[in-house]
Design an enzyme around this catalytic site. Structure first.
Site, PDB file in Angstrom:
ATOM      1  N   LEU A  70     -39.189  -4.416 -46.470  1.00 14.63           N
ATOM      2  CA  LEU A  70     -40.172  -5.248 -47.183  1.00 14.63           C
ATOM      3  C   LEU A  70     -39.861  -5.273 -48.678  1.00 14.63           C
ATOM      4  CD1 LEU A  70     -43.392  -4.116 -45.274  1.00 14.63           C
ATOM      5  CD2 LEU A  70     -42.322  -6.371 -45.171  1.00 14.63           C
TER       6      LEU A  70
ATOM      7  N   CYS B  48     -46.428   3.077 -52.179  1.00 20.90           N
ATOM      8  CA  CYS B  48     -45.501   3.330 -51.076  1.00 20.90           C
ATOM      9  C   CYS B  48     -44.085   2.814 -51.261  1.00 20.90           C
ATOM     10  CB  CYS B  48     -46.078   2.741 -49.798  1.00 20.90           C
ATOM     11  SG  CYS B  48     -47.562   3.618 -49.278  1.00 20.90           S
ATOM     12  N   PHE B  49     -43.923   1.556 -51.661  1.00 20.72           N
ATOM     13  CA  PHE B  49     -42.579   0.970 -51.601  1.00 20.72           C
ATOM     14  C   PHE B  49     -41.551   1.802 -52.371  1.00 20.72           C
ATOM     15  CE2 PHE B  49     -43.759  -3.743 -50.582  1.00 20.72           C
ATOM     16  CZ  PHE B  49     -44.116  -3.345 -49.320  1.00 20.72           C
TER      17      PHE B  49
ATOM     18  N   SER C 178     -49.341  10.530 -42.564  1.00 19.78           N
ATOM     19  CA  SER C 178     -48.654  10.366 -43.847  1.00 19.78           C
ATOM     20  C   SER C 178     -47.233   9.871 -43.604  1.00 19.78           C
ATOM     21  CB  SER C 178     -48.552  11.710 -44.583  1.00 19.78           C
ATOM     22  OG  SER C 178     -49.814  12.239 -44.845  1.00 19.78           O
TER      23      SER C 178
ATOM     24  N   PHE D 289     -52.262  -3.226 -58.430  1.00 20.75           N
ATOM     25  CA  PHE D 289     -50.890  -3.584 -58.068  1.00 20.75           C
ATOM     26  C   PHE D 289     -50.841  -4.843 -57.220  1.00 20.75           C
ATOM     27  CE2 PHE D 289     -51.628  -1.307 -54.085  1.00 20.75           C
ATOM     28  CZ  PHE D 289     -50.763  -1.912 -53.177  1.00 20.75           C
TER      29      PHE D 289
HETATM   30  N1  LIG Z   1     -51.781   3.663 -49.412  1.00 21.15           N
HETATM   31  C1  LIG Z   1     -51.185   2.951 -48.481  1.00 21.15           C
HETATM   32  O1  LIG Z   1     -51.266   1.728 -48.448  1.00 21.15           O
HETATM   33  C2  LIG Z   1     -50.400   3.638 -47.386  1.00 21.15           C
HETATM   34  C3  LIG Z   1     -49.994   2.869 -46.276  1.00 21.15           C
HETATM   35  C4  LIG Z   1     -49.288   3.505 -45.270  1.00 21.15           C
HETATM   36  C5  LIG Z   1     -48.992   4.859 -45.393  1.00 21.15           C
HETATM   37  N2  LIG Z   1     -49.373   5.571 -46.487  1.00 21.15           N
HETATM   38  C6  LIG Z   1     -49.062   6.992 -46.533  1.00 21.15           C
HETATM   39  O2  LIG Z   1     -50.230   7.732 -46.181  1.00 21.15           O
HETATM   40  C7  LIG Z   1     -50.298   8.960 -46.916  1.00 21.15           C
HETATM   41  C8  LIG Z   1     -51.593   9.029 -47.677  1.00 21.15           C
HETATM   42  O3  LIG Z   1     -51.637   7.969 -48.605  1.00 21.15           O
HETATM   43  P1  LIG Z   1     -52.959   7.606 -49.398  1.00 21.15           P
HETATM   44  O4  LIG Z   1     -52.665   6.365 -50.155  1.00 21.15           O
HETATM   45  O5  LIG Z   1     -54.138   7.659 -48.489  1.00 21.15           O
HETATM   46  O6  LIG Z   1     -53.024   8.877 -50.402  1.00 21.15           O
HETATM   47  P2  LIG Z   1     -54.262   9.361 -51.284  1.00 21.15           P
HETATM   48  O7  LIG Z   1     -53.686  10.108 -52.419  1.00 21.15           O
HETATM   49  O8  LIG Z   1     -55.191   8.223 -51.523  1.00 21.15           O
HETATM   50  O9  LIG Z   1     -55.046  10.394 -50.328  1.00 21.15           O
HETATM   51  C9  LIG Z   1     -54.554  11.638 -49.956  1.00 21.15           C
HETATM   52  C10 LIG Z   1     -55.717  12.616 -49.908  1.00 21.15           C
HETATM   53  O10 LIG Z   1     -55.247  13.845 -49.341  1.00 21.15           O
HETATM   54  C11 LIG Z   1     -55.998  14.901 -49.946  1.00 21.15           C
HETATM   55  N3  LIG Z   1     -55.332  16.176 -49.734  1.00 21.15           N
HETATM   56  C12 LIG Z   1     -54.132  16.603 -50.212  1.00 21.15           C
HETATM   57  N4  LIG Z   1     -53.868  17.849 -49.757  1.00 21.15           N
HETATM   58  C13 LIG Z   1     -54.908  18.216 -48.975  1.00 21.15           C
HETATM   59  C14 LIG Z   1     -55.199  19.375 -48.217  1.00 21.15           C
HETATM   60  N5  LIG Z   1     -54.360  20.420 -48.169  1.00 21.15           N
HETATM   61  N6  LIG Z   1     -56.367  19.425 -47.539  1.00 21.15           N
HETATM   62  C15 LIG Z   1     -57.223  18.385 -47.574  1.00 21.15           C
HETATM   63  N7  LIG Z   1     -56.996  17.251 -48.261  1.00 21.15           N
HETATM   64  C16 LIG Z   1     -55.846  17.167 -48.955  1.00 21.15           C
HETATM   65  C17 LIG Z   1     -56.070  14.492 -51.406  1.00 21.15           C
HETATM   66  O11 LIG Z   1     -57.139  15.154 -52.062  1.00 21.15           O
HETATM   67  C18 LIG Z   1     -56.291  12.964 -51.289  1.00 21.15           C
HETATM   68  O12 LIG Z   1     -57.671  12.627 -51.333  1.00 21.15           O
HETATM   69  C19 LIG Z   1     -49.054   8.976 -47.808  1.00 21.15           C
HETATM   70  O13 LIG Z   1     -48.039   9.690 -47.145  1.00 21.15           O
HETATM   71  C20 LIG Z   1     -48.677   7.513 -47.896  1.00 21.15           C
HETATM   72  O14 LIG Z   1     -47.297   7.342 -48.109  1.00 21.15           O
HETATM   73  C21 LIG Z   1     -50.094   4.979 -47.474  1.00 21.15           C
END
Ligand SMILES: NC(=O)c1ccc[n+]([C@@H]2O[C@H](COP(=O)([O-])OP(=O)(O)OC[C@H]3O[C@@H](n4cnc5c(N)ncnc54)[C@H](O)[C@@H]3O)[C@@H](O)[C@H]2O)c1
Length: 459
Positions: free
Chosen positions: A222, A271-272, A126, A333
């Site tokens: 970015l 994210c951004f 994350s 988006f």
């Molecule tokens: N989406 C992107 O493009 C991207 C890119 C790079 C980094 N990130 C980072 O990665 C992280 C995740 O992003 P995402 O887009 O996958 O989020 P998301 O909301 O799609 O997925 C997160 C998942 O975590 C689960 N979760 C939360 N608490 C939990 C727990 N205690 N036990 C088990 N599961 C749990 C939620 O149910 C959810 O399904 C964030 O910190 C984000 O900033 C995202």
């Protein structure tokens, strides 16, 4: 070796599918508390749309890739635990609307402390504020089991829409760890996983804090480029310059480079905004208000760009859109994703609904339910229709707004669309996607971000 990933979202699912595909010798368990999401990962209809993802998942699922809700068991069985839970912007209390909400990260750290029976390598996937690893270590150390876990930072740089290609050939993998024998050994273990397919020179290793901070800084740079070109788009409209020509002219300077110079209706995505706000909050926290104000402006420019677009529609349509049908093409988006988090379309639609427009929205991948949630409306709302094609959305509309750059929008039969619309028929191209010359020949009136304003439009 066994890997588990807590959080089966846009990052956890695709990232682990790639590790499973590239490392047949490693079993990968992706776990989440959200049973519906896990059921979708186990079905033919995955919860995340990404080109190439279906094949990747189907080929590994049931062999060395498993999706389940058994979080505690997966933690017990794993050697490496990726933490890929959401870290949204806090909406309440201290740091509201800026700081990251770390409750999901903390809850995972507490669960690991509670159930782990052997030492683990815990990987922050994350995006988190710098020095979060310290908090995780403190929680883990509070368990009385005396286990020595290692916490690593391994931020994810994939871009939605190209996640599979990005994971397959990343620009770099970044791994931060404690500069101790135990920390360095854990870093090497994680390096060995990525080394299954990523050339060693592309795997960068740093101390923990550099790695944590680099992710925020990468997203801030970015986002800053987009806000910079968007600020210039407004100046182009006033002066007769063309933002695409300016972008090409500056982008050929090798010091500047051509990427991320496309002006648009504003950046979105989960994210951004959240990561820049997080950086702003951190700067304030560490007593650097000038640095905080500098980065805050990136967000303000983006907000302005979204509202400026909606206002342009209003002003052009004779200062009233009340009761007028307006077709919205694209709600995600960006193209090639079904993700709508912070999508510019949400803000543009809300501004127009505020003006009592009647919207007909079409997006090839976003569900009606998702759009209703984002707009805070009921599916039966009389002011919004959810169309099943661009043509249907455009039927009887005064204006057509392009808010996502889906490829299929380029190929529409605009002759037929023109005939079906109210005249004068307007196109507001928020992505500089369409062939404006051709559209004007058909009879459309066209506004495109950053292009000289035609004489028939209000200044
Ligand atoms: N989406 C992107 O493009 C991207 C890119 C790079 C980094 N990130 C980072 O990665 C992280 C995740 O992003 P995402 O887009 O996958 O989020 P998301 O909301 O799609 O997925 C997160 C998942 O975590 C689960 N979760 C939360 N608490 C939990 C727990 N205690 N036990 C088990 N599961 C749990 C939620 O149910 C959810 O399904 C964030 O910190 C984000 O900033 C995202």
């Amino acid at each position: 070796m066994r890997i588990c990933c807590i959080g089966a979202g846009y990052v956890g699912g695709p990232t682990m599918a790639m590790i499973a595909a590239k490392c047949p010798d490693i079993r990968v368990d992706v776990v989440d508390l959200n049973a519906e999401r896990i059921a979708a990962w186990n079905s033919a209809d995955l919860p995340v749309y990404e080109p190439g993802l279906d094949d990747l998942v189907v080929n590994a699922r049931g062999k060395n890739l498993f999706f389940s809700t058994e979080v505690k068991q997966a933690i017990r069985d794993a050697d490496i635990i990726f933490v890929s839970v959401n870290t949204p912007t806090k909406t309440f209390g201290v740091g509201a609307h800026k700081a990251a909400d770390l409750r999901f990260i903390e809850s995972v750290a507490r669960t690991i402390a509670e159930v782990a029976e052997t030492p683990k390598i815990i990987v922050e996937k994350s995006t988190i504020p710098v020095r979060t690893a310290e908090a995780i270590q403190t929680i883990l150390a509070s368990s009385e089991k005396g286990l020595k876990h290692q916490v690593l930072s391994n931020p994810e740089f994939l871009a939605e829409g190209t996640a599979v290609a990005d994971l397959n050939a990343p620009d770099r993998i970044l791994i931060g760890g404690e500069q101790t024998p135990g920390g360095l050994a854990a870093v090497e273990t994680l390096v060995s996983v990525y080394a299954h397919w990523v050339p060693r020179e592309r795997i960068l290793t740093t101390n923990l804090w550099s790695s944590e901070l680099s992710k925020l800084v990468a997203n801030a740079f970015l986002a800053q480029r987009i806000s910079s070109i968007n600020s210039i788009s407004a100046l182009c409209e006033k002066t007769g310059a063309d933002v695409d020509e300016v972008a090409r002219a500056i982008g050929t300077d090798s010091r500047i480079g051509p990427k991320f110079l496309k002006s648009s209706v504003g950046f979105g995505g989960s994210c951004f905004q959240k990561d820049v706000l997080n950086l702003v909050y951190l700067c304030g926290h560490f007593g650097l208000p000038e640095v905080a104000a500098y980065w805050q402006q990136v967000i303000e420019m983006n907000d302005w760009q979204k509202h400026r677009f909606a206002e342009r529609v209003l002003r052009t349509l004779f200062n009233t859109v009340t009761g007028k049908r307006i077709a919205v093409l694209g709600f995600a988006f960006k193209k090639d994703t079904n993700d709508t988090r912070e999508s510019a379309a949400i803000y543009v639609c809300q501004d127009l609904l505020e003006e009592r427009a009647s919207l007909s929205i079409y997006d090839p991948k976003v569900t009606t339910a998702q759009m209703c949630t984002d707009l805070g409306i009921d599916p039966a709302s009389p002011n919004v229709e959810f169309a099943t094609s661009a043509e249907q959305a455009a039927q009887g509309a005064h204006a057509l707004l392009v808010l996502t750059e889906w490829d299929e929008f380029r190929k529409l039969d605009f002759d037929a669309i023109y005939k079906s619309m109210v005249k004068p028929a307007w196109i507001f191209d928020g992505r500089s996607l369409l062939d404006h010359k051709k559209l004007r020949e058909i009879g459309f009136k066209v506004y495109s971000i950053g292009k000289p304003l035609p004489t028939d439009q209000p200044a």
